[in-house]
Design a protein around this motif. Structure first.
Motif, PDB file in Angstrom:
ATOM      1  N   HIS A 222      16.554  50.539 -65.179  1.00  0.00           N
ATOM      2  CA  HIS A 222      17.605  49.645 -64.667  1.00  0.00           C
ATOM      3  C   HIS A 222      17.184  48.180 -64.713  1.00  0.00           C
ATOM      4  O   HIS A 222      17.999  47.298 -64.487  1.00  0.00           O
ATOM      5  CB  HIS A 222      17.972  50.037 -63.236  1.00  0.00           C
ATOM      6  N   ILE A 223      15.914  47.927 -64.975  1.00  0.00           N
ATOM      7  CA  ILE A 223      15.418  46.551 -64.964  1.00  0.00           C
ATOM      8  C   ILE A 223      15.604  45.915 -66.338  1.00  0.00           C
ATOM      9  O   ILE A 223      15.311  46.526 -67.359  1.00  0.00           O
ATOM     10  CB  ILE A 223      13.921  46.517 -64.576  1.00  0.00           C
ATOM     11  N   ARG A 224      16.083  44.693 -66.371  1.00  0.00           N
ATOM     12  CA  ARG A 224      16.224  43.916 -67.597  1.00  0.00           C
ATOM     13  C   ARG A 224      15.368  42.662 -67.470  1.00  0.00           C
ATOM     14  O   ARG A 224      15.398  42.005 -66.429  1.00  0.00           O
ATOM     15  CB  ARG A 224      17.676  43.476 -67.810  1.00  0.00           C
ATOM     16  N   ALA A 225      14.632  42.330 -68.511  1.00  0.00           N
ATOM     17  CA  ALA A 225      13.852  41.088 -68.524  1.00  0.00           C
ATOM     18  C   ALA A 225      14.083  40.424 -69.870  1.00  0.00           C
ATOM     19  O   ALA A 225      13.751  40.999 -70.910  1.00  0.00           O
ATOM     20  CB  ALA A 225      12.366  41.397 -68.329  1.00  0.00           C
TER      21      ALA A 225
ATOM     22  N   ASN B 178      10.788  55.508 -56.310  1.00  0.00           N
ATOM     23  CA  ASN B 178      11.147  54.423 -55.380  1.00  0.00           C
ATOM     24  C   ASN B 178      11.593  53.166 -56.111  1.00  0.00           C
ATOM     25  O   ASN B 178      10.775  52.455 -56.692  1.00  0.00           O
ATOM     26  CB  ASN B 178       9.925  54.070 -54.518  1.00  0.00           C
ATOM     27  N   PRO B 179      12.879  52.873 -56.055  1.00  0.00           N
ATOM     28  CA  PRO B 179      13.364  51.659 -56.728  1.00  0.00           C
ATOM     29  C   PRO B 179      12.694  50.390 -56.196  1.00  0.00           C
ATOM     30  O   PRO B 179      12.530  49.420 -56.919  1.00  0.00           O
ATOM     31  CB  PRO B 179      14.871  51.655 -56.447  1.00  0.00           C
ATOM     32  N   GLU B 180      12.271  50.440 -54.921  1.00  0.00           N
ATOM     33  CA  GLU B 180      11.644  49.247 -54.339  1.00  0.00           C
ATOM     34  C   GLU B 180      10.322  48.924 -55.038  1.00  0.00           C
ATOM     35  O   GLU B 180       9.981  47.760 -55.237  1.00  0.00           O
ATOM     36  CB  GLU B 180      11.402  49.465 -52.840  1.00  0.00           C
ATOM     37  N   SER B 181       9.573  49.974 -55.420  1.00  0.00           N
ATOM     38  CA  SER B 181       8.294  49.712 -56.089  1.00  0.00           C
ATOM     39  C   SER B 181       8.531  49.097 -57.472  1.00  0.00           C
ATOM     40  O   SER B 181       7.728  48.281 -57.946  1.00  0.00           O
ATOM     41  CB  SER B 181       7.458  50.992 -56.195  1.00  0.00           C
ATOM     42  N   VAL B 182       9.623  49.473 -58.119  1.00  0.00           N
ATOM     43  CA  VAL B 182       9.970  48.885 -59.419  1.00  0.00           C
ATOM     44  C   VAL B 182      10.312  47.404 -59.231  1.00  0.00           C
ATOM     45  O   VAL B 182       9.874  46.550 -60.002  1.00  0.00           O
ATOM     46  CB  VAL B 182      11.158  49.632 -60.064  1.00  0.00           C
ATOM     47  N   LYS B 183      11.077  47.125 -58.196  1.00  0.00           N
ATOM     48  CA  LYS B 183      11.469  45.735 -57.926  1.00  0.00           C
ATOM     49  C   LYS B 183      10.240  44.879 -57.628  1.00  0.00           C
ATOM     50  O   LYS B 183      10.124  43.738 -58.087  1.00  0.00           O
ATOM     51  CB  LYS B 183      12.444  45.704 -56.745  1.00  0.00           C
ATOM     52  N   GLN B 184       9.301  45.437 -56.841  1.00  0.00           N
ATOM     53  CA  GLN B 184       8.078  44.690 -56.512  1.00  0.00           C
ATOM     54  C   GLN B 184       7.310  44.325 -57.785  1.00  0.00           C
ATOM     55  O   GLN B 184       6.797  43.210 -57.908  1.00  0.00           O
ATOM     56  CB  GLN B 184       7.186  45.517 -55.576  1.00  0.00           C
ATOM     57  N   ALA B 185       7.244  45.261 -58.721  1.00  0.00           N
ATOM     58  CA  ALA B 185       6.544  44.985 -59.984  1.00  0.00           C
ATOM     59  C   ALA B 185       7.338  44.012 -60.854  1.00  0.00           C
ATOM     60  O   ALA B 185       6.763  43.153 -61.527  1.00  0.00           O
ATOM     61  CB  ALA B 185       6.291  46.284 -60.741  1.00  0.00           C
ATOM     62  N   ALA B 186       8.668  44.129 -60.817  1.00  0.00           N
ATOM     63  CA  ALA B 186       9.512  43.308 -61.695  1.00  0.00           C
ATOM     64  C   ALA B 186       9.467  41.827 -61.336  1.00  0.00           C
ATOM     65  O   ALA B 186       9.516  40.970 -62.213  1.00  0.00           O
ATOM     66  CB  ALA B 186      10.959  43.812 -61.642  1.00  0.00           C
ATOM     67  N   VAL B 187       9.382  41.514 -60.046  1.00  0.00           N
ATOM     68  CA  VAL B 187       9.428  40.094 -59.640  1.00  0.00           C
ATOM     69  C   VAL B 187       8.042  39.465 -59.542  1.00  0.00           C
ATOM     70  O   VAL B 187       7.913  38.292 -59.243  1.00  0.00           O
ATOM     71  CB  VAL B 187      10.178  39.893 -58.298  1.00  0.00           C
TER      72      VAL B 187
ATOM     73  N   LEU C 204       1.122  53.905 -67.857  1.00  0.00           N
ATOM     74  CA  LEU C 204       1.590  53.031 -66.776  1.00  0.00           C
ATOM     75  C   LEU C 204       1.631  51.576 -67.248  1.00  0.00           C
ATOM     76  O   LEU C 204       2.588  50.853 -66.966  1.00  0.00           O
ATOM     77  CB  LEU C 204       0.676  53.182 -65.559  1.00  0.00           C
ATOM     78  N   LEU C 205       0.597  51.160 -67.980  1.00  0.00           N
ATOM     79  CA  LEU C 205       0.565  49.776 -68.497  1.00  0.00           C
ATOM     80  C   LEU C 205       1.733  49.516 -69.436  1.00  0.00           C
ATOM     81  O   LEU C 205       2.312  48.428 -69.432  1.00  0.00           O
ATOM     82  CB  LEU C 205      -0.766  49.512 -69.213  1.00  0.00           C
ATOM     83  N   LYS C 206       2.110  50.525 -70.240  1.00  0.00           N
ATOM     84  CA  LYS C 206       3.272  50.372 -71.131  1.00  0.00           C
ATOM     85  C   LYS C 206       4.541  50.164 -70.321  1.00  0.00           C
ATOM     86  O   LYS C 206       5.370  49.318 -70.644  1.00  0.00           O
ATOM     87  CB  LYS C 206       3.428  51.610 -72.027  1.00  0.00           C
ATOM     88  N   ARG C 207       4.676  50.948 -69.248  1.00  0.00           N
ATOM     89  CA  ARG C 207       5.865  50.805 -68.399  1.00  0.00           C
ATOM     90  C   ARG C 207       5.909  49.429 -67.747  1.00  0.00           C
ATOM     91  O   ARG C 207       6.954  48.781 -67.695  1.00  0.00           O
ATOM     92  CB  ARG C 207       5.870  51.890 -67.311  1.00  0.00           C
ATOM     93  N   LEU C 208       4.764  48.984 -67.239  1.00  0.00           N
ATOM     94  CA  LEU C 208       4.721  47.682 -66.566  1.00  0.00           C
ATOM     95  C   LEU C 208       5.034  46.550 -67.533  1.00  0.00           C
ATOM     96  O   LEU C 208       5.670  45.556 -67.160  1.00  0.00           O
ATOM     97  CB  LEU C 208       3.348  47.466 -65.915  1.00  0.00           C
ATOM     98  N   ALA C 209       4.610  46.694 -68.793  1.00  0.00           N
ATOM     99  CA  ALA C 209       4.873  45.643 -69.790  1.00  0.00           C
ATOM    100  C   ALA C 209       6.361  45.522 -70.088  1.00  0.00           C
ATOM    101  O   ALA C 209       6.841  44.453 -70.468  1.00  0.00           O
ATOM    102  CB  ALA C 209       4.107  45.939 -71.077  1.00  0.00           C
TER     103      ALA C 209
ATOM    104  N   ILE D 102       8.830  46.494 -67.731  1.00  0.00           N
ATOM    105  CA  ILE D 102       9.432  46.021 -66.474  1.00  0.00           C
ATOM    106  C   ILE D 102       9.197  44.520 -66.309  1.00  0.00           C
ATOM    107  O   ILE D 102      10.084  43.778 -65.900  1.00  0.00           O
ATOM    108  CB  ILE D 102       8.818  46.766 -65.262  1.00  0.00           C
ATOM    109  N   ASN D 103       7.979  44.076 -66.637  1.00  0.00           N
ATOM    110  CA  ASN D 103       7.621  42.682 -66.399  1.00  0.00           C
ATOM    111  C   ASN D 103       6.715  42.204 -67.544  1.00  0.00           C
ATOM    112  O   ASN D 103       5.503  42.321 -67.478  1.00  0.00           O
ATOM    113  CB  ASN D 103       6.895  42.562 -65.056  1.00  0.00           C
ATOM    114  N   PRO D 104       7.313  41.669 -68.612  1.00  0.00           N
ATOM    115  CA  PRO D 104       6.515  41.312 -69.793  1.00  0.00           C
ATOM    116  C   PRO D 104       5.542  40.152 -69.561  1.00  0.00           C
ATOM    117  O   PRO D 104       4.571  40.017 -70.299  1.00  0.00           O
ATOM    118  CB  PRO D 104       7.575  40.902 -70.824  1.00  0.00           C
ATOM    119  N   ALA D 105       5.799  39.301 -68.560  1.00  0.00           N
ATOM    120  CA  ALA D 105       5.029  38.057 -68.444  1.00  0.00           C
ATOM    121  C   ALA D 105       3.855  38.120 -67.476  1.00  0.00           C
ATOM    122  O   ALA D 105       2.946  37.308 -67.564  1.00  0.00           O
ATOM    123  CB  ALA D 105       5.964  36.917 -68.027  1.00  0.00           C
TER     124      ALA D 105
END
Length: 383
Positions: A272-275, A146-155, A175-180, A182-185
């Motif tokens: 697809h997410i860039r940070a 679900n791309p929406e769940s990625v977006k929710q985590a990214a923002v 999962l923690l590695k992936r989240l770091a 998608i959203n490093p901060a």
């Protein structure tokens, strides 16, 4: 109204089944929520029957913790206006902050746009931050599907990792590695059985209630996006492995591999997410920055998930803070002082399929005058 007199609003989002409702139920009981108003979609979903202390009106109840819970009636604008008026009239207990829950499939952006764009709401409320729940057991699968769940985590400004009691340590670590990436901060807050101290979720915005002043370093967290040793504009990206197939418009920065490669399906949504963070040494003329943002919004608006920045502009001796979500920008804020001796402009971008180089090229064209800046159509100024 000054930030101190506007109520901070936290947007609570998270994918279906990610434990958002359990988290809400626990939060509504917590003494730390005493002066909080919680706006939810339906009472039934959260199962409040046994929690009710008093019914303030048809869509509002006062909880045993002292917090006010109300359902969205009409739309969010009507509900928040109603909430504000009932507080003024003393119909409900006074609250100091608001939490707005989205539906499980919801994109948090429209709620943020509403807070930024409705004049009455903008005068009384301010965005504090986005809190996103991610399920430790099924999170990786949800991010894959679900791309929406990625977006929710990214923002998100805060990520709550739910169901940690039921997840295996290796799956949680992956999962923690992936989240770091998608959203490093965003800090990741573990929640076994939905238990979280609400104090960990709030005060994520530019304004710091503890100091009663803006705290740009805490809000921007630009150092989280910068891995040392990657050239003048440090940035943190997650790229495909070399040799993997990419479409012509992927926006991937194939020349910059920063060691975040994994062996995985090339269609994984978080690829697809860039940070990343851009750092500019020279002052940025305000009109050129506006032209740059107009061009970016006109060409890639929906893919600009979030933009935060502190700018050094020649027109002001003090820094200007900017904050945008997709095509919508909050009115710029001038700080009372520079937070440190560092006078460089810093802009954090969280994007979908817009690589660092694409933005760097536009910035070069509009702000630095290098290359040719494309024309911006009339009427395409940021809202």
């Amino acid at each position: 109204m000054t930030p101190a007199t506007r109520f901070p609003v936290s947007v609570l989002t998270g994918f279906l089944g990610s434990g958002k409702t359990t988290l809400l139920q626990k939060l509504l009981h917590h003494p730390g929520m005493a002066r909080t108003a919680v706006v939810i979609n339906e009472f039934g979903e959260v199962g409040l029957d046994h929690l009710l202390v008093a019914k303030a009106s048809e869509n509002m109840v006062v909880m045993d913790s002292g917090c006010v819970c109300c359902t969205i009636r009409g739309d969010l604008v009507d509900t928040l206006r109603d909430l504000f008026l009932k507080r003024v009239k003393g119909v409900i207990p006074e609250y100091d902050r608001v939490v707005v829950e989205t539906t499980g499939l919801a994109d948090p952006a429209p709620i943020i746009h509403t807070l930024m764009s409705d004049p009455l709401l903008a005068a009384r409320f301010r965005l504090d931050g986005v809190i996103s729940t991610v399920d430790a057991v099924h999170g990786s699968d949800q991010l894959d599907r679900n791309p929406e769940s990625v977006k929710q985590a990214a923002v998100a400004d805060r990520i709550v990792l739910t169901k940690t009691d039921a997840a295996s340590p290796p799956a949680t670590a992956e999962l923690l590695k992936r989240l770091a990436v998608i959203n490093p901060a965003a800090p990741v807050i573990p929640a076994a059985f939905g238990d979280v101290d609400p104090a960990q979720l709030f005060d994520a915005g530019l304004y710091n209630p503890a100091t009663k002043a803006p705290d740009v370093a805490r809000w921007l967290k630009e150092e989280a996006y910068r891995a040392e040793g990657h050239g003048h504009h440090h940035h943190h990206e997650h790229d495909h492995e070399h040799g993997e197939a990419c479409g012509p418009d992927c926006g991937h920065d194939h020349d910059h591999d920063h060691g975040h490669d994994h062996h995985h399906d090339v269609n994984r949504h978080d690829d697809h997410i860039r940070a990343f963070c851009m750092v500019e040494e020279q002052p940025i003329p305000w009109d050129r920055f506006v032209d740059f943002m107009e061009a970016l919004i006109t060409t890639r608006g929906p893919d600009l998930l979030r933009i935060k920045g502190m700018l050094n502009v020649p027109e002001s001796e003090l820094p200007i803070v900017v904050h945008g979500v997709q095509h919508m920008f909050h009115p710029p804020v001038r700080l009372d002082a520079w937070p440190t001796d560092d006078r460089r402009s810093k802009i954090v971008f969280i994007t979908r399929d817009v690589g660092h180089q694409v933005i760097e090229d536009l910035f070069n064209g509009f702000v630095r005058g290098e290359g040719t800046a494309p024309e911006v159509p009339e009427g395409a100024r940021p809202e």
